[in-house]
Motif scaffolding. Structure first.
Motif, mmCIF file in Angstrom:
data_model
loop_
_atom_site.group_PDB
_atom_site.id
_atom_site.type_symbol
_atom_site.label_atom_id
_atom_site.label_comp_id
_atom_site.label_asym_id
_atom_site.label_seq_id
_atom_site.Cartn_x
_atom_site.Cartn_y
_atom_site.Cartn_z
ATOM 1 N N GLU A 39 0.796 -1.025 -0.004
ATOM 2 C CA GLU A 39 0.002 -0.290 0.017
ATOM 3 C C GLU A 39 0.963 1.302 0.083
ATOM 4 O OE1 GLU A 39 -2.311 -0.562 3.474
ATOM 5 O OE2 GLU A 39 -3.323 -2.171 2.711
ATOM 6 N N THR A 40 2.224 1.196 0.000
ATOM 7 C CA THR A 40 3.074 2.394 0.126
ATOM 8 C C THR A 40 3.693 2.595 -1.316
ATOM 9 O OG1 THR A 40 4.942 0.539 0.344
ATOM 10 C CG2 THR A 40 3.725 1.795 2.648
ATOM 11 N N ASP A 41 4.703 3.156 -1.507
ATOM 12 C CA ASP A 41 5.217 3.719 -2.534
ATOM 13 C C ASP A 41 5.966 2.408 -3.113
ATOM 14 O OD1 ASP A 41 4.523 6.490 -2.965
ATOM 15 O OD2 ASP A 41 6.221 6.841 -1.335
ATOM 16 N N VAL A 42 6.090 2.104 -4.460
ATOM 17 C CA VAL A 42 6.406 0.802 -5.012
ATOM 18 C C VAL A 42 7.292 0.806 -6.162
ATOM 19 C CG1 VAL A 42 5.566 -1.316 -5.991
ATOM 20 C CG2 VAL A 42 4.367 -0.579 -4.019
ATOM 21 N N ASP A 90 13.646 12.449 -4.996
ATOM 22 C CA ASP A 90 12.449 13.219 -5.198
ATOM 23 C C ASP A 90 11.623 13.005 -3.880
ATOM 24 O OD1 ASP A 90 13.264 13.604 -7.896
ATOM 25 O OD2 ASP A 90 11.865 11.885 -8.651
ATOM 26 N N MET A 91 11.721 11.820 -3.158
ATOM 27 C CA MET A 91 10.950 11.879 -1.706
ATOM 28 C C MET A 91 11.518 13.007 -0.896
ATOM 29 S SD MET A 91 10.643 9.068 1.194
ATOM 30 C CE MET A 91 11.715 9.976 1.640
ATOM 31 N N LEU A 92 12.930 13.087 -0.973
ATOM 32 C CA LEU A 92 13.701 13.735 -0.083
ATOM 33 C C LEU A 92 13.244 15.429 -0.237
ATOM 34 C CD1 LEU A 92 17.297 12.622 0.478
ATOM 35 C CD2 LEU A 92 15.898 13.532 2.443
ATOM 36 N N LEU A 93 13.331 15.519 -1.481
ATOM 37 C CA LEU A 93 13.161 17.015 -2.069
ATOM 38 C C LEU A 93 11.619 17.512 -1.279
ATOM 39 C CD1 LEU A 93 14.297 16.860 -5.761
ATOM 40 C CD2 LEU A 93 15.255 18.269 -3.760
ATOM 41 N N LYS A 94 10.673 16.645 -1.213
ATOM 42 C CA LYS A 94 9.319 17.116 -0.757
ATOM 43 C C LYS A 94 9.677 17.361 0.818
ATOM 44 C CE LYS A 94 6.830 14.091 -3.816
ATOM 45 N NZ LYS A 94 6.161 12.847 -4.105
ATOM 46 N N GLU A 95 10.374 16.921 1.589
ATOM 47 C CA GLU A 95 10.492 17.126 2.852
ATOM 48 C C GLU A 95 11.560 18.270 2.941
ATOM 49 O OE1 GLU A 95 8.820 15.124 5.282
ATOM 50 O OE2 GLU A 95 8.009 14.391 3.170
ATOM 51 N N MET A 96 12.282 18.658 2.036
ATOM 52 C CA MET A 96 13.345 19.980 2.328
ATOM 53 C C MET A 96 12.799 21.222 1.955
ATOM 54 S SD MET A 96 16.608 17.715 0.475
ATOM 55 C CE MET A 96 17.861 17.330 1.606
#
Length: 425
Positions: free
Chosen positions: A331-334, A354-360
């Motif tokens: 159910e998570t990112d795959v 890309d995932m990190l950029l959303k948190e930065m």
């Protein structure tokens, strides 16, 4: 450690709580574990029962049937697919006059083979001693004549047999030694947190391909083999993302269904690596017919470790060999990947970035040439998208992304006015 192969009979009881397919998979896994421990499976015996026989696990009739087969096939070890009680172990030893071990002992034995670090060896020995202590009466003369082989690696059995007090003292001694190592590990984690290193942990069922992926993502030399529990000691290495940003990646011990409680307890400090991670990469073997159950087992252990709230990227590995019934269920990112394909590994790194950029937070600052150290840290510890020299102002224009709680965040705020001069707070 004995390198000679040993002849083995595997025994399992199918109880009403387990369907036929699940039971067959568990027996296949027991065979794989036996192979990893250097055993040759000569025969598998299964029995359908409402519950295990309290005195011999399998019925008395089966025990009698086993006696001539053990002689005929020259069997060294009989391995049971469930944990035996001390009385079952004692009765089976007396009846069959051959080495009897259960699934828990087999896993402990493999861990004893695989442990390389001082911490790993101590953790395994602790688990073995705590498992053996209530069962010593059942081993008696069997232990005194063992010279090695499956289920005998680790602490010296003759010493165990003679004096329980020595075992209890040794258990306490190991716990004291481990507490020192745990303190060191905690200090290391605190330092890592202070430096705001982004930490990723590879998790998954044993033999899912974690070490293969770890080695290729980090250029490390983690032990890699197509056997269960190939990696036991946790390794942490730097992984460089496409932008050049460095994160920490940890390879962890493989999970397994019904992991012995003594092992979970002994390896709790090692498994803390999982709980302290910022992101989990859950590697699933898509070629394994029982991949669905493997995923469930990993999720269950994550819940037990109180690590089920950490973001997860599920990597369905060995996709080139995927099972014909395989359907992604996470159910998570795959991502569906092969650890051997460079393009797939790049895909994993790109996804993480890309995932990190959303948190930065985005930054746009101008630094004077005197701030060389800060500039160097921006290159190392942030995702630096643009760096150019402004001849007019004699400053470095830096644009990029930084973790919101990184210590540098406050530093570079002083230069956010864009003229290369320190702004007064």
């Amino acid at each position: 450690m004995s390198n000679s192969k040993e002849n083995v009979i595997l025994i399992g009881c199918r109880l009403p709580s387990m369907d036929e397919q699940r039971f067959q998979y568990s027996m296949e896994e027991l065979a794989s574990l036996t192979h990893t421990a250097n055993g040759i499976v000569k025969l598998q015996i299964t029995q359908k029962r409402d519950r295990p026989d309290p005195s011999t696990y399998i019925g008395r009739g089966k025990v009698e049937e086993l006696k001539p087969v053990i002689d005929e096939l020259e069997i060294d070890v009989v391995i049971f697919n469930s944990e035996l009680t001390p009385s079952q172990m004692r009765n089976l030893n007396r009846e069959l006059k051959v080495r009897i071990i259960d699934r828990t002992q087999l896993i402990l034995d493999i861990f004893a083979q695989r442990a390389k670090s001082r911490e790993g060896k101590l953790q395994v020995e602790l688990a073995q001693l705590e498992y053996l202590l209530p069962r010593l009466a059942g081993h008696g003369t069997e232990l005194s004549k063992l010279g090695g082989g499956i289920g005998t690696r680790g602490p010296g059995e003759t010493q165990l047999e003679t004096d329980r007090r020595h075992i209890r003292a040794r258990i306490q001694d190991i716990k004291n030694q481990l507490s020192v190592i745990v303190e060191h590990r905690i200090r290391y984690r605190k330092r890592r947190k202070r430096n705001k290193s982004f930490h990723i942990a590879l998790i998954g069922y044993t033999n899912a391909g974690k070490s293969t992926l770890f080695n290729r993502l980090t250029d490390a030399e983690s032990y890699e083999e197509d056997k269960l529990f190939a990696t036991l000691d946790p390794l942490t290495r730097q992984m460089i993302l496409p932008s050049g940003y460095k994160v920490l990646l940890s390879d962890t011990v493989g999970f397994i269904e019904d992991l012995p409680t003594t092992l979970v307890a002994a390896f709790r400090s090692t498994l803390e690596e999982v709980r302290e991670a910022d992101l989990l990469l859950h590697v699933v073997d898509s070629s394994n017919p029982d991949y669905f159950q493997h995923e469930k087992t990993v999720k269950k252990i994550l819940t037990e470790l109180q690590a089920d709230n950490i973001p997860i990227l599920t990597l369905y590995n060995k996709i080139e060999l995927k099972h014909h019934d395989f359907v992604p269920i996470a159910e998570t990112d795959v991502l569906q990947i092969s650890a051997f394909k460079e393009t797939d590994r790049y895909k994993v790194k790109r996804f993480i970035e890309d995932m990190l950029l959303k948190e930065m937070d985005e930054y746009n600052v101008e630094l004077p040439p005197t701030e060389g150290k800060t500039l160097s840290r921006l290159k190392e510890e942030t995702i630096l998208r643009e760096l150019k020299f402004n001849d007019k102002q004699e400053t470095y224009i830096c644009k990029g992304y930084i973790l919101t709680d990184h210590p540098l965040h406050g530093e570079i705020k002083k230069y956010k006015n864009g003229d290369g001069k320190r702004s007064e707070e």
